[in-house]
Enzyme design. Structure first.
Site, PDB file in Angstrom:
ATOM      1  N   ILE A  15      36.839 113.704  94.310  1.00 26.32           N
ATOM      2  CA  ILE A  15      35.686 113.538  93.420  1.00 26.32           C
ATOM      3  C   ILE A  15      35.743 112.190  92.683  1.00 26.32           C
ATOM      4  CG2 ILE A  15      34.589 114.504  91.351  1.00 26.32           C
ATOM      5  CD1 ILE A  15      35.558 117.317  92.369  1.00 26.32           C
ATOM      6  N   ASP A  61      50.563 107.085  85.525  1.00 26.40           N
ATOM      7  CA  ASP A  61      50.708 108.531  85.603  1.00 26.40           C
ATOM      8  C   ASP A  61      50.178 109.152  84.313  1.00 26.40           C
ATOM      9  OD1 ASP A  61      51.530 111.177  85.607  1.00 26.40           O
ATOM     10  OD2 ASP A  61      53.494 110.744  86.485  1.00 26.40           O
ATOM     11  N   SER A 139      34.995 118.929  84.537  1.00 29.01           N
ATOM     12  CA  SER A 139      35.453 120.271  84.190  1.00 29.01           C
ATOM     13  C   SER A 139      35.494 121.095  85.480  1.00 29.01           C
ATOM     14  CB  SER A 139      34.507 120.862  83.139  1.00 29.01           C
ATOM     15  OG  SER A 139      34.832 122.187  82.841  1.00 29.01           O
ATOM     16  N   TYR A 159      44.331 126.783  83.582  1.00 23.68           N
ATOM     17  CA  TYR A 159      43.294 125.927  84.188  1.00 23.68           C
ATOM     18  C   TYR A 159      41.889 126.183  83.632  1.00 23.68           C
ATOM     19  CZ  TYR A 159      40.746 123.344  87.804  1.00 23.68           C
ATOM     20  OH  TYR A 159      39.905 122.468  88.465  1.00 23.68           O
ATOM     21  N   LYS A 163      39.709 123.580  81.286  1.00 25.40           N
ATOM     22  CA  LYS A 163      38.387 123.096  81.700  1.00 25.40           C
ATOM     23  C   LYS A 163      37.312 123.525  80.703  1.00 25.40           C
ATOM     24  CE  LYS A 163      39.475 120.891  85.487  1.00 25.40           C
ATOM     25  NZ  LYS A 163      39.394 119.416  85.496  1.00 25.40           N
ATOM     26  N   SER A 194      38.338 118.229  99.048  1.00 25.75           N
ATOM     27  CA  SER A 194      39.109 117.103  98.508  1.00 25.75           C
ATOM     28  C   SER A 194      40.575 117.422  98.815  1.00 25.75           C
ATOM     29  CB  SER A 194      38.900 116.970  96.987  1.00 25.75           C
ATOM     30  OG  SER A 194      39.548 118.048  96.319  1.00 25.75           O
TER      31      SER A 194
HETATM   32  N1  LIG Z   1      38.276 120.348  94.450  1.00 30.54           N
HETATM   33  C1  LIG Z   1      37.770 121.347  93.746  1.00 30.54           C
HETATM   34  O1  LIG Z   1      37.453 122.440  94.300  1.00 30.54           O
HETATM   35  C2  LIG Z   1      37.514 121.177  92.271  1.00 30.54           C
HETATM   36  C3  LIG Z   1      36.643 122.086  91.646  1.00 30.54           C
HETATM   37  C4  LIG Z   1      36.392 121.944  90.285  1.00 30.54           C
HETATM   38  C5  LIG Z   1      36.980 120.923  89.554  1.00 30.54           C
HETATM   39  N2  LIG Z   1      37.840 120.065  90.189  1.00 30.54           N
HETATM   40  C6  LIG Z   1      38.430 118.995  89.358  1.00 30.54           C
HETATM   41  O2  LIG Z   1      38.064 117.746  89.911  1.00 30.54           O
HETATM   42  C7  LIG Z   1      39.025 116.765  89.527  1.00 30.54           C
HETATM   43  C8  LIG Z   1      39.374 115.909  90.744  1.00 30.54           C
HETATM   44  O3  LIG Z   1      39.957 116.742  91.718  1.00 30.54           O
HETATM   45  P1  LIG Z   1      39.701 116.561  93.276  1.00 30.54           P
HETATM   46  O4  LIG Z   1      39.123 117.824  93.784  1.00 30.54           O
HETATM   47  O5  LIG Z   1      39.013 115.283  93.561  1.00 30.54           O
HETATM   48  O6  LIG Z   1      41.231 116.533  93.768  1.00 30.54           O
HETATM   49  P2  LIG Z   1      42.102 115.415  94.523  1.00 30.54           P
HETATM   50  O7  LIG Z   1      41.410 114.951  95.750  1.00 30.54           O
HETATM   51  O8  LIG Z   1      43.454 116.013  94.658  1.00 30.54           O
HETATM   52  O9  LIG Z   1      42.126 114.211  93.474  1.00 30.54           O
HETATM   53  C9  LIG Z   1      42.893 114.265  92.300  1.00 30.54           C
HETATM   54  C10 LIG Z   1      43.012 112.864  91.731  1.00 30.54           C
HETATM   55  O10 LIG Z   1      43.749 112.936  90.507  1.00 30.54           O
HETATM   56  C11 LIG Z   1      44.816 111.995  90.580  1.00 30.54           C
HETATM   57  N3  LIG Z   1      45.969 112.467  89.823  1.00 30.54           N
HETATM   58  C12 LIG Z   1      46.625 113.649  89.965  1.00 30.54           C
HETATM   59  N4  LIG Z   1      47.677 113.696  89.146  1.00 30.54           N
HETATM   60  C13 LIG Z   1      47.692 112.511  88.460  1.00 30.54           C
HETATM   61  C14 LIG Z   1      48.547 111.947  87.483  1.00 30.54           C
HETATM   62  N5  LIG Z   1      49.629 112.609  87.027  1.00 30.54           N
HETATM   63  N6  LIG Z   1      48.259 110.707  86.998  1.00 30.54           N
HETATM   64  C15 LIG Z   1      47.184 110.022  87.454  1.00 30.54           C
HETATM   65  N7  LIG Z   1      46.345 110.499  88.386  1.00 30.54           N
HETATM   66  C16 LIG Z   1      46.599 111.726  88.882  1.00 30.54           C
HETATM   67  C17 LIG Z   1      45.131 111.865  92.065  1.00 30.54           C
HETATM   68  O11 LIG Z   1      45.691 110.574  92.338  1.00 30.54           O
HETATM   69  P3  LIG Z   1      47.244 110.252  92.606  1.00 30.54           P
HETATM   70  O12 LIG Z   1      47.823 111.428  93.346  1.00 30.54           O
HETATM   71  O13 LIG Z   1      47.160 108.995  93.430  1.00 30.54           O
HETATM   72  O14 LIG Z   1      47.823 110.036  91.266  1.00 30.54           O
HETATM   73  C18 LIG Z   1      43.741 111.928  92.667  1.00 30.54           C
HETATM   74  O15 LIG Z   1      43.125 110.652  92.625  1.00 30.54           O
HETATM   75  C19 LIG Z   1      40.204 117.530  88.917  1.00 30.54           C
HETATM   76  O16 LIG Z   1      40.158 117.395  87.513  1.00 30.54           O
HETATM   77  C20 LIG Z   1      39.950 118.978  89.330  1.00 30.54           C
HETATM   78  O17 LIG Z   1      40.473 119.882  88.413  1.00 30.54           O
HETATM   79  C21 LIG Z   1      38.113 120.161  91.512  1.00 30.54           C
END
Ligand SMILES: NC(=O)c1ccc[n+]([C@@H]2O[C@H](COP(=O)([O-])OP(=O)(O)OC[C@H]3O[C@@H](n4cnc5c(N)ncnc54)[C@H](OP(=O)(O)O)[C@@H]3O)[C@@H](O)[C@H]2O)c1
Length: 281
Positions: A15, A61, A139, A159, A163, A194
């Site tokens: 995202i 981080d 969120s 979680y 959120k 993702s």
């Molecule tokens: N996918 C879903 O179904 C979903 C649904 C609702 C909400 N969300 C929310 O959407 C957001 C993005 O998630 P996503 O689905 O895009 O997952 P993703 O593809 O796993 O991306 C997560 C991102 O966060 C970064 N990250 C993780 N830990 C970190 C740390 N300690 N320091 C800095 N960066 C960090 C990762 O980069 P690095 O690993 O390179 O650090 C990556 O760029 C999250 O807040 C998640 O809770 C996701």
């Protein structure tokens, strides 16, 4: 006049990367933040080639308490001001609250809540003073639906609460800044393709969901950019999730929880005994 700059956390995949592309498509420069510097470099090159915009790359981080100040300083040192903030970085903290170390829960809260608040606290006063700002806090729809054991198993007991705080923060901040042309949006996606479910171990379970349950990161990013541009405070992307949230609002809590249990059992059966129960993003 130079282009406005948006700082996007978690820009190395999913995202966050999609939101960076969306802002670039609308002519914004970017400050891209995550731990994987190589990924950020590739995205910066793509954004330059496709949209002609410039990106700062900041590898850090966000589970470390000092990260927000380091990140904001890095942007200031590059001589740029921050007019857009996308608080998005995140990962689940799988496991029962009562069976995991406090150190892990503490790091989770630092990444998913405190770093978001700290970045807003550092950046929003400048937006207010300049009378322009766009803030998206990513969120989750899990904050708007009845609680489910699935959140504990894959994303963590805290979680949905983490959120939820982002929604209430966004609502209160939007009111606080409504006369200052600073828009604040809580973006509440449901299951989104993702790396999130690879990181939290829910990939198998999520793969069994009907296709209409799954959003693309691009869908979520388009909805988020549109919402923050218009000053919409809470945005749930996708017709299916809008429907679920509307139903959850009118159902008595025990009925909602019973329906969640039924859905979890159905998903667990599909995923097979080994996969256990379901998860939500
Ligand atoms: N996918 C879903 O179904 C979903 C649904 C609702 C909400 N969300 C929310 O959407 C957001 C993005 O998630 P996503 O689905 O895009 O997952 P993703 O593809 O796993 O991306 C997560 C991102 O966060 C970064 N990250 C993780 N830990 C970190 C740390 N300690 N320091 C800095 N960066 C960090 C990762 O980069 P690095 O690993 O390179 O650090 C990556 O760029 C999250 O807040 C998640 O809770 C996701």
């Amino acid at each position: 006049m130079s282009r406005r700059l948006c700082l996007v956390t978690g820009a190395s995949s999913g995202i966050g990367a999609a939101l960076a592309r969306e802002f670039a498509n609308h002519g914004w420069d970017l400050a891209l933040v995550a731990r994987r510097e190589d990924r950020l470099g590739e995205l910066a090159e793509e954004l330059k080639a496709k949209y002609g915009v410039d990106s700062l790359i900041i590898a850090d981080d966000l589970s470390e308490p000092g990260a927000p100040e380091r990140i904001v300083k890095a942007v200031a040192d590059a001589g740029r001001q921050i007019d857009g903030l996308v608080n998005n970085a995140g990962a689940g903290q799988p496991g029962m609250f009562t069976e995991t170390d406090w150190t892990d829960q503490d790091r989770f809260l630092q990444l998913m809540v405190t770093s978001y608040l700290h970045l807003v606290h550092l950046i929003a006063p400048g937006m207010k003073a300049r009378r322009f700002g766009r803030i998206i806090n990513v969120s989750s729809v899990s904050a708007l639906l009845p609680s489910a054991k699935a959140h504990t198993r894959f994303s963590g007991t805290l979680y949905p609460g983490a959120k939820s705080l982002l929604i209430k923060l966004s609502e209160a901040l939007a009111l606080e800044l409504e006369d200052d042309n600073v828009h604040v949006t809580a973006l509440c996606p449901g299951y989104t393709w993702s790396e999130f479910h690879d990181v939290n171990g829910a990939r198998q379970t999520v793969s069994n969901l009907p296709k209409f349950w799954m959003l693309t990161a691009e869908d979520v990013a388009t909805a988020g950019y549109d919402a923050v541009s218009r000053g919409v405070v809470t945005r749930v992307p996708g017709a299916w999730y809008k429907f679920l949230v509307a139903v959850a609002k009118v159902l008595p809590d025990p009925v909602g929880r019973a329906l969640m249990r039924m859905q979890e059992k159905r998903m667990a059966a599909q995923a097979g005994a080994a996969a256990g129960t379901s998860s939500a993003g």
